[in-house]
Design a protein around this motif. Structure first.
Motif, PDB file in Angstrom:
ATOM      1  N   ALA A  22       0.838  -1.202   0.000  1.00  0.00           N
ATOM      2  CA  ALA A  22       0.000   0.000   0.000  1.00  0.00           C
ATOM      3  C   ALA A  22       0.870   1.247   0.000  1.00  0.00           C
ATOM      4  CB  ALA A  22      -0.933  -0.017   1.202  1.00  0.00           C
ATOM      5  N   ALA A  23       1.987   1.208   0.735  1.00  0.00           N
ATOM      6  CA  ALA A  23       2.886   2.359   0.701  1.00  0.00           C
ATOM      7  C   ALA A  23       3.493   2.482  -0.697  1.00  0.00           C
ATOM      8  CB  ALA A  23       3.987   2.208   1.752  1.00  0.00           C
ATOM      9  N   GLY A  24       3.719   1.344  -1.345  1.00  0.00           N
ATOM     10  CA  GLY A  24       4.244   1.361  -2.718  1.00  0.00           C
ATOM     11  C   GLY A  24       3.261   2.027  -3.666  1.00  0.00           C
ATOM     12  N   SER A  25       1.973   1.748  -3.431  1.00  0.00           N
ATOM     13  CA  SER A  25       0.955   2.386  -4.258  1.00  0.00           C
ATOM     14  C   SER A  25       0.912   3.884  -3.957  1.00  0.00           C
ATOM     15  CB  SER A  25      -0.400   1.754  -3.959  1.00  0.00           C
ATOM     16  OG  SER A  25      -1.429   2.533  -4.494  1.00  0.00           O
ATOM     17  N   ALA A  26       0.961   4.201  -2.667  1.00  0.00           N
ATOM     18  CA  ALA A  26       0.822   5.600  -2.267  1.00  0.00           C
ATOM     19  C   ALA A  26       2.040   6.438  -2.683  1.00  0.00           C
ATOM     20  CB  ALA A  26       0.609   5.664  -0.757  1.00  0.00           C
ATOM     21  N   VAL A  27       3.226   5.904  -2.436  1.00  0.00           N
ATOM     22  CA  VAL A  27       4.438   6.670  -2.749  1.00  0.00           C
ATOM     23  C   VAL A  27       4.710   6.585  -4.246  1.00  0.00           C
ATOM     24  CG1 VAL A  27       6.934   6.726  -2.461  1.00  0.00           C
ATOM     25  CG2 VAL A  27       5.468   6.273  -0.493  1.00  0.00           C
ATOM     26  N   GLY A  28       4.660   7.724  -4.903  1.00  0.00           N
ATOM     27  CA  GLY A  28       4.876   7.699  -6.349  1.00  0.00           C
ATOM     28  C   GLY A  28       5.209   9.083  -6.847  1.00  0.00           C
ATOM     29  N   ALA A 231      -3.941  15.037  -1.219  1.00  0.00           N
ATOM     30  CA  ALA A 231      -4.074  13.969  -0.217  1.00  0.00           C
ATOM     31  C   ALA A 231      -4.718  12.735  -0.859  1.00  0.00           C
ATOM     32  CB  ALA A 231      -4.900  14.450   0.972  1.00  0.00           C
ATOM     33  N   PHE A 232      -5.742  12.954  -1.676  1.00  0.00           N
ATOM     34  CA  PHE A 232      -6.399  11.829  -2.344  1.00  0.00           C
ATOM     35  C   PHE A 232      -5.456  11.120  -3.287  1.00  0.00           C
ATOM     36  CE2 PHE A 232     -10.483  13.215  -0.933  1.00  0.00           C
ATOM     37  CZ  PHE A 232     -11.212  12.053  -0.959  1.00  0.00           C
ATOM     38  N   PHE A 233      -4.792  11.914  -4.105  1.00  0.00           N
ATOM     39  CA  PHE A 233      -3.944  11.321  -5.141  1.00  0.00           C
ATOM     40  C   PHE A 233      -2.790  10.567  -4.499  1.00  0.00           C
ATOM     41  CE2 PHE A 233      -0.601  11.497  -8.411  1.00  0.00           C
ATOM     42  CZ  PHE A 233      -1.292  10.933  -9.467  1.00  0.00           C
ATOM     43  N   THR A 234      -2.131  11.217  -3.539  1.00  0.00           N
ATOM     44  CA  THR A 234      -0.925  10.607  -2.996  1.00  0.00           C
ATOM     45  C   THR A 234      -1.245   9.372  -2.166  1.00  0.00           C
ATOM     46  OG1 THR A 234       1.135  11.022  -1.843  1.00  0.00           O
ATOM     47  CG2 THR A 234      -0.791  12.059  -0.921  1.00  0.00           C
ATOM     48  N   ILE A 255      -6.682  -3.068  10.995  1.00  0.00           N
ATOM     49  CA  ILE A 255      -6.759  -2.104   9.893  1.00  0.00           C
ATOM     50  C   ILE A 255      -6.362  -0.689  10.325  1.00  0.00           C
ATOM     51  CG2 ILE A 255      -8.359  -0.943   8.291  1.00  0.00           C
ATOM     52  CD1 ILE A 255      -9.687  -3.584   7.816  1.00  0.00           C
ATOM     53  N   GLY A 256      -6.854  -0.254  11.508  1.00  0.00           N
ATOM     54  CA  GLY A 256      -6.585   1.126  11.941  1.00  0.00           C
ATOM     55  C   GLY A 256      -5.095   1.433  11.995  1.00  0.00           C
ATOM     56  N   SER A 257      -4.342   0.614  12.733  1.00  0.00           N
ATOM     57  CA  SER A 257      -2.911   0.908  12.910  1.00  0.00           C
ATOM     58  C   SER A 257      -2.171   0.744  11.585  1.00  0.00           C
ATOM     59  CB  SER A 257      -2.313  -0.002  13.974  1.00  0.00           C
ATOM     60  OG  SER A 257      -2.461  -1.343  13.577  1.00  0.00           O
ATOM     61  N   THR A 258      -2.618  -0.215  10.765  1.00  0.00           N
ATOM     62  CA  THR A 258      -1.950  -0.435   9.481  1.00  0.00           C
ATOM     63  C   THR A 258      -2.114   0.793   8.590  1.00  0.00           C
ATOM     64  OG1 THR A 258      -2.490  -2.767   9.677  1.00  0.00           O
ATOM     65  CG2 THR A 258      -1.852  -2.013   7.500  1.00  0.00           C
ATOM     66  N   VAL A 259      -3.325   1.326   8.544  1.00  0.00           N
ATOM     67  CA  VAL A 259      -3.596   2.479   7.678  1.00  0.00           C
ATOM     68  C   VAL A 259      -2.815   3.715   8.158  1.00  0.00           C
ATOM     69  CG1 VAL A 259      -5.423   4.135   7.109  1.00  0.00           C
ATOM     70  CG2 VAL A 259      -5.792   1.699   6.738  1.00  0.00           C
ATOM     71  N   VAL A 260      -2.772   3.895   9.472  1.00  0.00           N
ATOM     72  CA  VAL A 260      -2.022   5.046   9.992  1.00  0.00           C
ATOM     73  C   VAL A 260      -0.539   4.904   9.604  1.00  0.00           C
ATOM     74  CG1 VAL A 260      -1.265   6.215  12.103  1.00  0.00           C
ATOM     75  CG2 VAL A 260      -3.652   5.544  11.839  1.00  0.00           C
ATOM     76  N   THR A 261      -0.002   3.685   9.699  1.00  0.00           N
ATOM     77  CA  THR A 261       1.401   3.470   9.307  1.00  0.00           C
ATOM     78  C   THR A 261       1.611   3.837   7.838  1.00  0.00           C
ATOM     79  OG1 THR A 261       1.340   1.558  10.781  1.00  0.00           O
ATOM     80  CG2 THR A 261       3.284   1.764   9.373  1.00  0.00           C
ATOM     81  N   ILE A 262       0.676   3.415   6.990  1.00  0.00           N
ATOM     82  CA  ILE A 262       0.822   3.695   5.553  1.00  0.00           C
ATOM     83  C   ILE A 262       0.804   5.209   5.305  1.00  0.00           C
ATOM     84  CG2 ILE A 262      -0.284   3.418   3.287  1.00  0.00           C
ATOM     85  CD1 ILE A 262      -1.476   0.758   4.506  1.00  0.00           C
ATOM     86  N   ALA A 263      -0.154   5.896   5.959  1.00  0.00           N
ATOM     87  CA  ALA A 263      -0.257   7.347   5.747  1.00  0.00           C
ATOM     88  C   ALA A 263       1.007   8.051   6.258  1.00  0.00           C
ATOM     89  CB  ALA A 263      -1.497   7.891   6.447  1.00  0.00           C
ATOM     90  N   LEU A 265       4.048   6.747   6.457  1.00  0.00           N
ATOM     91  CA  LEU A 265       5.155   6.458   5.534  1.00  0.00           C
ATOM     92  C   LEU A 265       5.071   7.353   4.298  1.00  0.00           C
ATOM     93  CD1 LEU A 265       5.550   2.563   5.385  1.00  0.00           C
ATOM     94  CD2 LEU A 265       7.303   4.233   5.961  1.00  0.00           C
ATOM     95  N   ASP A 266       3.851   7.450   3.774  1.00  0.00           N
ATOM     96  CA  ASP A 266       3.656   8.250   2.561  1.00  0.00           C
ATOM     97  C   ASP A 266       4.027   9.713   2.805  1.00  0.00           C
ATOM     98  OD1 ASP A 266       2.453   8.419  -0.231  1.00  0.00           O
ATOM     99  OD2 ASP A 266       1.349   9.970   0.850  1.00  0.00           O
TER     100      ASP A 266
END
Ligand code: PFF
Length: 467
Positions: A22-28, A231-234, A255-263, A265-266
């Motif tokens: 998910a971070a791979g998807s987000a970071v671009g 924010a949406f795009f990234t 899910i909660g902690s995972t999503v916060v980690t992804i955000a 990282l991004d």
């Protein structure tokens, strides 16, 4: 062996692999190309702060909703929405969310591949020393000449598309996971190397001040619009990518902690990209507010003036290319998974057909920079601007709005309890307030503000035409 509750496409082998994917998807390109230049154009620190507010209040709840819905449905966004609406006895019209996501992903990938192709080209020319002690004129003419050569643009777009399709065609574990396992750690290492370089470039204090000084006099309503769109795009939200990736998340992951980690990282990557870029720009007395040309003109020029610039400049464009490819593979997943499910088709075949169609649409973007540069679809928007506008400013916010509303108000509480562990109580009420009220209202306001001027210009065009 796959469990009955697993996705037919495969599963992430652990919670951490999902975080990386998910971070791979987000970071671009959104983090490395866009974030620094829009920060540059919108007053630095105040923009960063507004952007963080958008991520916290809108981005995180919507990402949680997407991942939760995906894990509950365990299929492509379209089939997931069908299952969720059927199970909850809701109208199947909500499936529109899935359809719009498939189309948005297709549109975004069509131009994403073109711009990522520029990064591939720049690995090559930076490594060959083109920018060593180059003048500003040389840096901008190199970029402009490249843009006016459709054949070269098509060549690099094709290369990027072939790499992407090759990876996605191999499937979730052999293709996506393998690429992510290699590219993401490398990306983090390269970014740290570049940060170290920029700290020693002599412009770090200025770069830091530029990113973090709060210049509120430069904030306008437009700033909020841009920050929310970013924010949406990234975070890759509003088009079902996170729903598609969420379908492969093991049931045991929180899910909660995972999503916060992804955000986090991004955001860390976006801010680090700014801190890697601006100091070297300032160290050379260059302008930070250069718009889209920041990455392809100012940055190579700045590296070219510094010791070992060709090496570190090359590292920079390799970094951008890795980041772009892990995002591109996620852009195909909603459509790919849907077609495989609907037609029981082979993943590889679907990937190739999808890739070819997307590539063909991307030719419109290629031509927008040269042959069609004076051809406007509506209100001064070239083909590229138009595709970018419709996908990013219309489809992603609209998708995000509907996803938040569905997740909070239409989905039965039992699903939220199962997926998010939310028991009735204070936490549940605050989730409803943020996800079900603040996020949708925020998106709606920004959406109306962004769409109104275009609708007005369309209306004026029609009135003028009718005479
Ligand atoms: N998040 C990616 C970026 O910042 O470049 C772009 C993106 C990927 C947008 C996947 C949407 C998406 F579904």
């Amino acid at each position: 062996m796959a469990l009955a509750s697993d996705s037919r496409h495969g599963m992430w082998s652990s919670r951490w692999l999902f975080v990386l994917a998910a971070a791979g998807s987000a970071v671009g390109l959104g983090n490395i190309w866009k974030f620094p230049y829009i920060t540059g154009e919108n007053g630095g620190g105040a923009f960063v702060l507004i952007y963080l507010v958008c991520v916290a209040l809108v981005g995180i709840p919507i990402m949680m909703s997407e991942v939760m819905m995906g894990r509950q449905g365990r299929s492509s966004p379209i089939h997931t929405m069908r299952k969720l609406t059927d199970d909850a006895n809701r109208s199947r019209r909500w499936t529109f969310i899935g359809w719009m996501g498939v189309i948005a992903g297709f549109l975004i990938l069509s131009y994403y591949a073109v711009i990522a192709g520029w990064a591939l080209k720049y690995i090559w020319i930076t490594a060959s020393g083109t920018f060593e002690a180059a003048t500003p004129d040389l840096a901008s003419s190199t970029f402009n000449e490249f843009l006016t050569d459709p054949l070269q643009l098509i060549g690099f777009q094709t290369l990027f598309m072939v790499l992407t399709i090759w990876i996605v065609g191999r499937g979730v574990s052999k293709g996506l996971e393998t690429a992510i396992r290699w590219f993401m750690p490398l990306l983090f290492v390269l970014l740290i190397v570049l940060l170290g370089y920029s700290i020693n470039s002599g412009g770090f204090a200025q770069g830091w001040a530029f990113m973090f000084d709060l210049k509120f006099d430069q904030v306008t309503p437009e700033t909020w619009l841009i920050a929310m769109g970013q924010a949406f795009f990234t975070l890759s939200l509003g088009m079902g990518t996170m729903m598609a990736y969420g379908a492969y998340v093991p049931q045991s992951a929180g899910i909660g902690s995972t999503v916060v980690t992804i955000a986090l990282l991004d955001t860390a990557v976006a801010v680090s990209a700014g801190l890697a870029i601006f100091p070297i720009v300032f160290a050379n007395g260059l302008e930070p507010g250069q718009g889209p040309g920041l990455m392809f003109v100012t940055v190579p020029l700045a590296f070219g003036q510094l010791p070992l610039g060709a090496v570190f400049g090359t590292v920079f464009f390799v970094l951008v290319s890795f980041a772009a490819i892990t995002s591109a593979i996620s852009l195909t997943e909603p459509a790919l998974a849907y077609l495989v499910e609907e037609y029981n088709a082979k993943r590889q075949r679907v990937a190739i057909s999808l890739g070819v169609m997307c590539w063909a649409l991307g030719l419109g973007t290629v031509l927008s920079f040269n042959v069609w540069s004076d051809f406007y679809i509506v209100g001064g928007l070239t083909f590229f601007d138009f595709v970018d506008y419709v996908s990013q400013n219309v489809m992603l916010p609209l998708g995000g709005l509907l996803i938040a509303l569905f997740a909070v108000w239409a989905l039965p509480h039992a699903v939220r309890e199962k997926q998010l562990g939310l028991k009735p109580g204070a936490l549940n009420v605050s989730w409803k307030l943020v996800g079900g009220v603040i996020a949708p209202v925020g998106v709606l306001l920004v959406f109306i503000y962004s769409v109104l001027p275009v609708l007005r210009s369309l209306y004026e065009n029609v009135v003028a035409l009718m005479g």
